[in-house]
Design a protein around this motif. Sequence first.
Motif, PDB file in Angstrom:
ATOM      1  N   LEU A  36       0.836  -1.212   0.000  1.00  0.00           N
ATOM      2  CA  LEU A  36       0.000   0.000   0.000  1.00  0.00           C
ATOM      3  C   LEU A  36       0.865   1.254   0.000  1.00  0.00           C
ATOM      4  O   LEU A  36       0.596   2.203  -0.752  1.00  0.00           O
ATOM      5  CB  LEU A  36      -0.933  -0.006   1.219  1.00  0.00           C
ATOM      6  CG  LEU A  36      -2.030  -1.076   1.231  1.00  0.00           C
ATOM      7  CD1 LEU A  36      -2.733  -1.095   2.592  1.00  0.00           C
ATOM      8  CD2 LEU A  36      -3.024  -0.854   0.120  1.00  0.00           C
TER       9      LEU A  36
ATOM     10  N   SER B 165      -4.565   3.248  -0.379  1.00  0.00           N
ATOM     11  CA  SER B 165      -5.092   3.177   0.977  1.00  0.00           C
ATOM     12  C   SER B 165      -5.969   1.953   1.206  1.00  0.00           C
ATOM     13  O   SER B 165      -6.453   1.751   2.314  1.00  0.00           O
ATOM     14  CB  SER B 165      -5.888   4.445   1.296  1.00  0.00           C
ATOM     15  OG  SER B 165      -6.946   4.592   0.373  1.00  0.00           O
ATOM     16  N   SER B 166      -6.193   1.140   0.164  1.00  0.00           N
ATOM     17  CA  SER B 166      -7.057  -0.025   0.346  1.00  0.00           C
ATOM     18  C   SER B 166      -6.594  -1.211  -0.495  1.00  0.00           C
ATOM     19  O   SER B 166      -5.923  -1.044  -1.524  1.00  0.00           O
ATOM     20  CB  SER B 166      -8.506   0.310  -0.009  1.00  0.00           C
ATOM     21  OG  SER B 166      -8.649   0.399  -1.411  1.00  0.00           O
ATOM     22  N   ARG B 167      -6.994  -2.381  -0.054  1.00  0.00           N
ATOM     23  CA  ARG B 167      -6.699  -3.605  -0.798  1.00  0.00           C
ATOM     24  C   ARG B 167      -7.409  -3.598  -2.152  1.00  0.00           C
ATOM     25  O   ARG B 167      -6.927  -4.171  -3.113  1.00  0.00           O
ATOM     26  CB  ARG B 167      -7.130  -4.813   0.036  1.00  0.00           C
ATOM     27  CG  ARG B 167      -6.322  -4.973   1.307  1.00  0.00           C
ATOM     28  CD  ARG B 167      -6.959  -5.947   2.273  1.00  0.00           C
ATOM     29  NE  ARG B 167      -6.927  -7.305   1.813  1.00  0.00           N
ATOM     30  CZ  ARG B 167      -6.100  -8.241   2.253  1.00  0.00           C
ATOM     31  NH1 ARG B 167      -5.233  -7.946   3.205  1.00  0.00           N
ATOM     32  NH2 ARG B 167      -6.141  -9.461   1.776  1.00  0.00           N
TER      33      ARG B 167
END
Length: 118
Positions: free
Chosen positions: A97, A103-105
């Motif tokens: 990340l 900020s996210s998978r």
Amino acid sequence: MPRPEPRERRRAELTAAAQLAMAQAHAGREHEALRTCREVRELSGRPGELRERPGAPLTRRKQEVATLIADGLSSKEVAERLTISPRTVDGLVERILRKLDFSSRTQVASWVAASAVS
């Protein structure tokens, strides 16, 4: 105006779909983004993993983890698949990340889908 070759048209469609997945991820529509990512990866003919490229931003292990994230696996499932600890997976995910400035998978999954097209 000449019509694009079928291969060029397919690539353009996959690229547009990968861009849609990125937009969905940035808009917080995670389920839609993950579904679009899976479709792009399946249609690209390279659903299994990222292609090795010189100068790739991620190490081979991080690419493996990113690909498994794109498959929708949890950290625990990734750990089991790679026979490493879930804590190691969490650390790898955090570094992925940070490296990709995400900020996210879901954004990682979208990036994997876009990489399958390029």
